[in-house]
Design an enzyme around this catalytic site. Structure first.
Site, PDB file in Angstrom:
ATOM      1  N   GLU C  63       1.717  11.022  -2.522  1.00  0.00           N
ATOM      2  CA  GLU C  63       1.656  10.320  -3.670  1.00  0.00           C
ATOM      3  C   GLU C  63       1.987  10.862  -4.610  1.00  0.00           C
ATOM      4  O   GLU C  63       2.577   9.639  -4.833  1.00  0.00           O
ATOM      5  CB  GLU C  63      -0.390  10.435  -4.118  1.00  0.00           C
ATOM      6  CG  GLU C  63      -1.534   9.610  -3.415  1.00  0.00           C
ATOM      7  CD  GLU C  63      -1.731   9.937  -1.834  1.00  0.00           C
ATOM      8  OE1 GLU C  63      -1.443  11.723  -2.001  1.00  0.00           O
ATOM      9  OE2 GLU C  63      -2.226   9.402  -1.389  1.00  0.00           O
ATOM     10  N   HIS C 132     -14.805  11.486  -5.258  1.00  0.00           N
ATOM     11  CA  HIS C 132     -14.499   9.746  -4.981  1.00  0.00           C
ATOM     12  C   HIS C 132     -15.192   9.105  -5.875  1.00  0.00           C
ATOM     13  O   HIS C 132     -15.650   7.924  -5.541  1.00  0.00           O
ATOM     14  CB  HIS C 132     -15.212   9.238  -3.679  1.00  0.00           C
ATOM     15  CG  HIS C 132     -14.019   9.860  -2.462  1.00  0.00           C
ATOM     16  ND1 HIS C 132     -13.984  11.064  -2.102  1.00  0.00           N
ATOM     17  CD2 HIS C 132     -12.924   8.949  -2.180  1.00  0.00           C
ATOM     18  CE1 HIS C 132     -12.820  11.017  -0.797  1.00  0.00           C
ATOM     19  NE2 HIS C 132     -12.260   9.841  -1.313  1.00  0.00           N
TER      20      HIS C 132
END
Ligand SMILES: Cc1ncc(C[n+]2csc(CCOP(=O)(O)OP(=O)(O)O)c2C)c(N)n1
Ligand SMILES: Cc1ncc(C[n+]2csc(CCOP(=O)(O)OP(=O)(O)O)c2C)c(N)n1
Ligand SMILES: [Mg+2]
Ligand SMILES: [Mg+2]
Lengths: 328, 360, 360, 328
Positions: C63, C132
């Site tokens: 990322e 998450h």
């Protein structure tokens, strides 16, 4: 080693891989889908097809050795000796889950047997394993820390940062990379240039080994060597294991029909089924007959049913539990 | 009672670290240049002589990985102290802090702890430029599971750093580079401070001023000037940003009815926002007038001194805002402002004000 | 006027992206699984058919690097759109966004721009677990140079996503996974929305409720129930968190004198803190009572549904807090609460409330 | 190539490295210390000793090729063709600085000549170079993007993430790693395991070359090859250049006395002075006599003095300038 002892070892390994296979299949069978009763209400990343790498590695470890895993942690948890009841209770979201229902399937841990933590952020647990090894090095302990990772994890910079440091300090870490060829739906060749994956370790002057991840004995033998090396102060290593995830990335189903991979590819890998491989070998050597097999399956099934029964009946955590353990 | 000596905050932090590391052999130090000639602006000076070199971990320039490594040692019972020359470098490791450090105790159902101290330094002056002068405390103070503190004065800083190392939680210590120079009397030897709330530094009935870090010095300077014109400010050093305990500040508001906050970092979504929100929620009836936040303006911090005038919150601004808020007459305000400006003289804006060196 | 069709927010975002990418060939899409069978929950579905495969950049699982790469393309005139399945993955790249994207225009003295869109999704439900399910909007909204928006309803989301891609600044779009399911009438074809302020969704004289993202639906639901007991709430969808333009909300407060904020993320140092601080600074005289923030509690979000009751801000809580704030009688409050609870029935807490699917 | 043309090339290279050396020495001389007038009020990371790598690389580039640098960007800026006036004005914090006084010495840029940006966060500019190359690839341009980095930069994960992607897509990027043996005060061997630094590139299947960074012609020749390769679509490469920073990490002084490195080491590297090396060569080939040298130095000094004069006399930015260019 005598043939007898060899077979005893193989039989033991067979039980371990079969155990994981059966637990995972049971989760898949009972997970349910839309319109069905669904009691396991969290994402599950099953290890079916990858059991041999988990078992081969963990069988080379002592209980004092430590393992760190990822979102796909079921096999590692079971192979390292985590119990089925706390595992299923966790997946069922129950208070007696291995971490109290706080994390679900992606966070399995059993620190009492050295399954220290599973972290579902790709590569995020790698440096924890290295830190564990650093702590042991400082304390003069010869324990080994294993970082289980997938093939995508070596794309994350933190893998390299961790590997550089581990090699610099010759720490007792083994980076076990299970190459199942995919990150979710994306094949390896769309994410990494074409070169041996082991070259990422060599970038840091680290020993790298490459073994058939579906051959539990080969994995075990190699890991034993790497563990021995580490305990002798020869430093970390990288173990690349080829394997394959049989079911969808996340969830209980097969997904060879949705377009990112082919039924043929799946069948090729299924032919290399790590469980079947040992079973055949044991049978051909006469070390496992139909009766043994049936008894074993029955025994494991009983433990599994007991596990599900337990998980189903355990209470959910109370809402107030959400507010505990925020600070130590 | 132990002896006092006059040292600066940088040295006090170093002494605190040395004391706690002597007492607990699990304390480790991680830094880029952990034992180098600069030794983190002197704050790690000669630690190797005190505890031996094995516990000083030289970090490759790999912040994310090495913070993760430190967290891994903490899970195994170590107490790592990571020091970064700038808060910006810690941004590379923020995933490790937010996911692994802050949630370790929680996600392990209380099994693991992550007693780690992350020291980050805020740069200022000498043309640092936008990527060496950020403060960014809300990025950490927003995260449950972390503790966050900003020390100002030396004696307090020493106690805070010891408390941070002894805490079983991950603690982020945000140190202002210019606070390192602040002198004061500091007890010798080991002592542990608290990480549990703000400190009232000066009592007053007219306005409550809550500041963090270097702006605390500006607020105190402003309070002196205000006192000379008959305005009594009550000044708090916030100290601990998380967990945030504002009880004493609520009490103060009940007395003064007036609130000014002074942030080290950006004003928007800064500590001042949270303080005003909590004060308004909890002491609405006691507030006599609109509170006010002072902080860094809503843009990056440029390098050139040409763009500095009016940029950093300073005592002059605090005085002027206090006077405006309280309706102090223009001649009194002007007198206070004049005093401050004259005292500063023609000192350039890109070096610390010697007035703030102390000893306090 | 173009045709309307009923689609959900996820599809509306996809359509907006397709429209803007058709018009401007500099638009690129970066994602892990950019063209895979899930195609980012359908929000990138079949884009390759619309604009060809060359402009879909499959990201390795890296990322930080790939966000930097995207910023590099933006400096060269491209308009990259990065999509992450979870906001957590973007944490790895926050240094690139804070230092390179947010400051690119500033540090280059206006020479470069970084027109990049970062789409991040907030997870909720189905036992996601603490890593998450975070929201973390203040981490972005604190940073000058970024724009930050949270779309809720489909027609608005489509316009916002187009505006974000066309904006010359880096824009962070924070999408709630459960908002993707919200249905509504959406104009066909290309149109661009605005990134310049909140939207009043419902007018009322008793209390101003400002919410972001999924909680907007809860607030609207609460407002209906409140209306049934004679309380008129004025509800705002904040939409744009940075730059924050609260003028309409100040006006509303001048009318209602009462303010409740509902955050998607943590309450502490959340958008509600900033809103209350600004409202108190700007409309002190208009506030008739203490404002109140609702948001995520100060701990990580556990996986098990056993720990969910009372955790997420919901319409029941908003109703109850509104009644408490306004001194509504207990029987009226109980009636409103009962209506909401009965409507939800025995639906588990870990799946989206179908009541919120619309079409709106 | 004829000897004449060789000498012309060498003379040109000499002027370029000498120019950088003299500018940097002038900054060092005039920077001042405590108690002196100090007009350059920002940190400076001088490139003295490392001029040949900057020049050798940039001389192989066209103005349409792009360079990205780090905190130590002076040599790269000048070698890529950045002007002295905007550079010094920037270091002096003046409104006419190359970026308006917003960044100072660590952020030098001259986009008009392809010096796109310098970023003082270690490795943070690497992916920008890769992104620039990706944009060119999409647009079908054959321009090359260069990421100048130090030896510490390969410790950052983002280097690996960028390299993996660059190689995957065969982008026109050259990673130029100037190994000056130190990160601030920390020597390489305390930060990285013992292995060829070029192995970090090979981890990604990337071509790696290793050249004497003090030999400007060798650097130029190699870079030309790498640029040609890239333009022919053969992908990225990694160029390792050995060199040495003569002065302190940050600031105008020598610091061989403070303990992290030795005067001997410095002298060994000084003996390999990249400027002296060409000068000697030119002289021995009769292509540069005392008179030429004196004239050249005088010419460069004049430009430098003019640059300082300019920077000193330019106005500071007004305070309001701080609030511009926040949003485009
Ligand atoms: C930092 C980060 N990026 C992206 C994801 C989303 N994600 C979850 S699992 C996964 C695939 C990882 O692939 P691999 O490492 O090969 O493991 P596998 O699933 O094949 O076992 C991804 C990309 C994540 N969890 N964390
Ligand atoms: C991410 C990050 N970590 C740490 C620093 C502090 N720092 C500034 S320059 C430098 C040394 C880098 O060494 P190298 O890359 O070899 O470049 P050199 O200074 O030798 O030219 C360091 C560590 C930084 N700027 N950014
Ligand atoms: Mg994989
Ligand atoms: Mg170096």
């Amino acid at each position: 080693m005598s043939e007898l002892r060899d077979n005893a070892r193989l039989l033991h390994l067979y039980k371990r891989v079969l155990w994981i296979r059966m637990v995972e299949e049971a989760i898949a069978d009972r997970y349910g889908g839309p319109g069905q009763v669904q009691e396991m209400r969290c994402p599950v990343h099953l290890s079916i097809g990858q059991e041999a790498s988990a078992v081969g590695v963990c069988e080379a470890l002592e209980v004092t050795d430590k393992a760190f895993s990822t979102h796909r942690c079921h096999a590692h948890y079971l192979a390292k000796g985590g119990g089925i009841k706390p595992m299923l209770a966790e997946i069922f979201g129950k208070a007696s889950g291995c971490i109290g229902g706080r994390g679900g399937s992606m966070h399995l841990a059993a620190p009492e047997v050295g399954m220290v933590a599973s972290v579902p952020i790709v590569s995020s647990s790698i440096p924890l394993a290295v830190g564990s090894a650093l702590a042991d090095a400082i304390d003069g302990k010869d324990a080994v820390s294993v970082a289980f990772i997938g093939d995508a994890a070596i794309e994350e910079g933190i893998f390299h940062e961790s590997a550089n440091f581990a090699q610099l300090r010759k720490l007792n870490v083994i980076f076990v990379c299970e190459n199942n060829l995919y990150s979710v739906y994306t094949p390896l060749h769309e994410r990494q240039p074409d070169r041996p994956l082991t070259d990422v370790a060599r970038a840091h002057g680290m020993l790298a080994e490459h073994v058939d991840g579906n051959d539990v004995e080969a994995v075990l033998d190699c890991t034993q060597r790497l563990v021995r090396r580490a305990r002798q102060g020869e430093g970390p290593s990288f173990l690349l294991l080829d394997t394959y995830r049989w079911r969808e990335h996340c969830g209980p189903n097969f997904d060879n029909d949705i377009g990112y991979r082919t039924e043929e590819e799946f069948l090729e890998w299924k032919a290399l089924d790590p469980v079947e491989k040992i079973r055949t070998q044991l049978k051909s050597e006469g070390a496992l007959d139909e009766g043994d097999e049936a008894a074993l399956v029955a025994e494991l099934n009983e433990a599994i049913d007991e596990g599900f029964e337990y998980a189903r009946n355990e209470p959910l955590p109370v809402p107030e539990a959400a507010r505990t353990f925020v600070y130590a | 009672m132990s002896d006092l000596k006059t040292i600066n905050t940088g040295t006090a932090i170093r002494d605190g670290l040395a004391e706690v590391a002597k007492r607990d052999q699990n304390v480790l130090f991680f830094a880029e240049g952990v034992a180098d000639p600069s030794s983190m602006f002197g704050t790690l000076k000669d630690l190797g002589d005190v505890i031996g070199p094995e516990r000083l971990i030289e970090m490759p320039v790999a912040e994310n990985g090495l913070c993760g490594v430190a967290i891994g040692t903490a899970m195994m019972g170590k107490r790592p102290v990571i020091s970064f020359q700038r808060v910006e470098f810690a941004l590379l490791a923020i995933e490790q802090f937010i996911d692994n450090a802050a949630k370790m105790h929680y996600i392990s159902n209380g099994h693991h702890t992550a007693p780690i101290v992350l020291r980050v330094v805020i740069g200022r002056g000498w043309g640092q430029g936008p990527e060496h002068s950020q403060s960014l405390e809300p990025l950490f103070a927003h995260i449950p599971g972390l503790k966050v503190a900003m020390p100002t004065y030396p004696a307090d800083a020493k106690g805070m750093v010891v408390a941070a190392v002894e805490d079983d939680n991950p603690v982020v210590l945000i140190e202002h580079r210019w606070c390192h120079y602040v002198q004061g009397q500091v007890p010798d030897g080991y002592y542990s401070g608290s990480l549990d709330g703000p400190k009232m530094l000066r009592s007053g009935k007219d306005v409550t001023i809550v500041a963090t870090s270097y702006p605390v010095l500006e607020a105190m300077r402003a309070a002196e000037a205000l006192a000379n014109i008959g305005v009594e400010a009550e000044v708090f050093d916030l100290r601990v940003l998380r967990p945030l305990n504002l009880d004493d500040i609520f009490d103060s508001i009940r007395k003064t009815g007036s609130l000014i906050t002074v942030d080290t970092g950006f004003r928007i979504l800064g500590m001042g926002s949270e303080i005003i929100a909590q004060v308004t929620e909890s002491c609405f009836g006691a507030l006599q007038r609109a509170p006010l936040r002072i902080g860094m303006p809503d843009h990056p911090t440029p390098s050139s001194r040409g763009m500095l005038p009016g940029l950093y919150p300073d005592s002059v601004r605090i005085v002027n805002e206090s006077c405006a808020m309280l309706g102090v007459s223009e001649d009194r305000r002007a007198a206070a402002e004049k005093e401050l400006i004259e005292a500063r003289g023609d000192l350039p804006l890109d070096v610390p004000d010697p007035h703030f060196r102390g000893p306090f």
